[in-house]
Write a protein that holds these residues in place. Structure first.
Motif, PDB file in Angstrom:
ATOM      1  N   ASN A  10       0.810  -1.227   0.000  1.00 49.70           N
ATOM      2  CA  ASN A  10       0.000   0.000   0.000  1.00 49.70           C
ATOM      3  C   ASN A  10       0.843   1.276   0.000  1.00 49.70           C
ATOM      4  O   ASN A  10       0.818   2.047  -0.958  1.00 49.70           O
ATOM      5  CB  ASN A  10      -0.945  -0.004   1.204  1.00 49.70           C
ATOM      6  N   SER A 110      -0.188  -5.138   3.322  1.00 44.77           N
ATOM      7  CA  SER A 110       0.518  -3.980   3.857  1.00 44.77           C
ATOM      8  C   SER A 110       1.030  -4.290   5.253  1.00 44.77           C
ATOM      9  O   SER A 110       0.391  -5.030   6.001  1.00 44.77           O
ATOM     10  CB  SER A 110      -0.436  -2.783   3.919  1.00 44.77           C
ATOM     11  N   ASN A 112       1.218  -1.806   7.239  1.00 40.64           N
ATOM     12  CA  ASN A 112       0.488  -0.803   8.007  1.00 40.64           C
ATOM     13  C   ASN A 112      -0.647  -1.510   8.773  1.00 40.64           C
ATOM     14  O   ASN A 112      -0.915  -2.688   8.540  1.00 40.64           O
ATOM     15  CB  ASN A 112      -0.072   0.263   7.051  1.00 40.64           C
ATOM     16  N   HIS A 114      -4.255  -2.825   9.824  1.00 42.13           N
ATOM     17  CA  HIS A 114      -5.429  -3.197   9.024  1.00 42.13           C
ATOM     18  C   HIS A 114      -6.485  -2.093   9.051  1.00 42.13           C
ATOM     19  O   HIS A 114      -7.106  -1.777   8.029  1.00 42.13           O
ATOM     20  CB  HIS A 114      -6.020  -4.514   9.535  1.00 42.13           C
ATOM     21  N   ILE A 117      -5.603   0.605   6.617  1.00 43.29           N
ATOM     22  CA  ILE A 117      -5.875   0.192   5.236  1.00 43.29           C
ATOM     23  C   ILE A 117      -7.369   0.287   4.938  1.00 43.29           C
ATOM     24  O   ILE A 117      -7.774   0.766   3.867  1.00 43.29           O
ATOM     25  CB  ILE A 117      -5.372  -1.251   4.997  1.00 43.29           C
ATOM     26  N   TYR A 133      -7.590  -7.954   1.273  1.00 40.78           N
ATOM     27  CA  TYR A 133      -6.595  -6.998   1.748  1.00 40.78           C
ATOM     28  C   TYR A 133      -6.225  -7.329   3.183  1.00 40.78           C
ATOM     29  O   TYR A 133      -7.075  -7.699   3.991  1.00 40.78           O
ATOM     30  CB  TYR A 133      -7.077  -5.545   1.635  1.00 40.78           C
ATOM     31  N   GLY A 135      -3.813  -5.843   6.405  1.00 40.53           N
ATOM     32  CA  GLY A 135      -2.838  -5.068   7.149  1.00 40.53           C
ATOM     33  C   GLY A 135      -2.538  -5.864   8.402  1.00 40.53           C
ATOM     34  O   GLY A 135      -2.986  -7.005   8.544  1.00 40.53           O
TER      35      GLY A 135
END
Ligand SMILES: [Mg+2]
Length: 216
Positions: A10, A110, A112, A114, A117, A133, A135
């Motif tokens: 990301n 990512s 980062n 969650h 995100i 997705y 994170g």
């Protein structure tokens, strides 16, 4: 080569990286809430590229519970980064609109949080373009499992349903995680990576996301 799925990092790939001063402030606030005046080394330990060993050693020095400290740190990081997104200081890259044109299953992995995100996907109205997705949850266990560990890339590959996939990132750990998960990698050398040296060999190196349309 024609790939059947693409998984993206990301930060530095789809949206701009977060201002370091903002993250440094969130890290300082974390120490303050535990009544600790951090040294420069303490701050560096939790600012980025965090390791479980480094985190646990720092917490031991100050008599802190690593799990509680890390939960607070990640919660603070999410709060300030969500604000950066909403207030326009963490924009999407123009060429990230390519995700609307790629006609294969897409994912995000990512390091980062969650929750960060999720806010990014909602704010830029991107959620529908990604079948999956990941994170990190704000736990020490997920520090252990973040890239270069392939854990989340492997989970994303299961979700997109193929290992004939590309992983696109802007860090050495992205290339390492992709290869550890058994897929090809794109190292994206945007402006903030102009002088970044890689000690691993990516499958491709691009300056923008535009070439992806010819690879799927
Ligand atoms: Mg990145």
């Amino acid at each position: 080569m024609s790939y059947e799925a693409v998984v993206f990092d990301n930060d530095g790939v789809l949206v701009e990286i977060t201002d370091w001063d903002v993250l440094r402030g969130a890290a300082r606030d974390t120490f303050a809430s535990f009544d600790v005046d951090p040294s420069d080394e303490d701050l560096a330990t939790v600012l980025s590229s965090v390791t479980v060993d480094g985190l646990e050693a720092m917490c031991a020095r100050h008599g802190l519970d690593p799990e509680a400290f890390w939960h607070e740190r990640d919660t603070n990081y999410t709060t300030v980064q969500q604000r950066e997104v909403v207030e326009g200081r963490k924009p999407m890259y123009d060429d990230a609109s390519v995700v609307r044109d790629l006609d294969v299953p897409l994912g995000i992995v990512s390091s980062n949080q969650h929750a960060t995100i999720e806010r990014i996907l909602d704010h830029y109205d991107l959620r529908e373009h990604f079948v999956t997705y990941y994170g990190r949850q704000p736990t020490v266990e997920d520090v252990r499992r973040k890239k270069p560990h392939p854990h989340f890339v492997e989970r994303a590959l299961e979700d997109v349903g193929t290992t004939n996939a590309l992983y696109v990132g802007d860090s050495e750990t992205d290339v390492e995680a992709a290869h550890a998960a058994g897929v090809d990698s794109v190292f994206l050398r945007r402006e903030h990576r102009a002088d970044y040296s890689l000690s691993v060999e990516p499958t491709y190196e691009f300056e923008t996301l535009d070439p992806l349309v010819d690879l799927v």
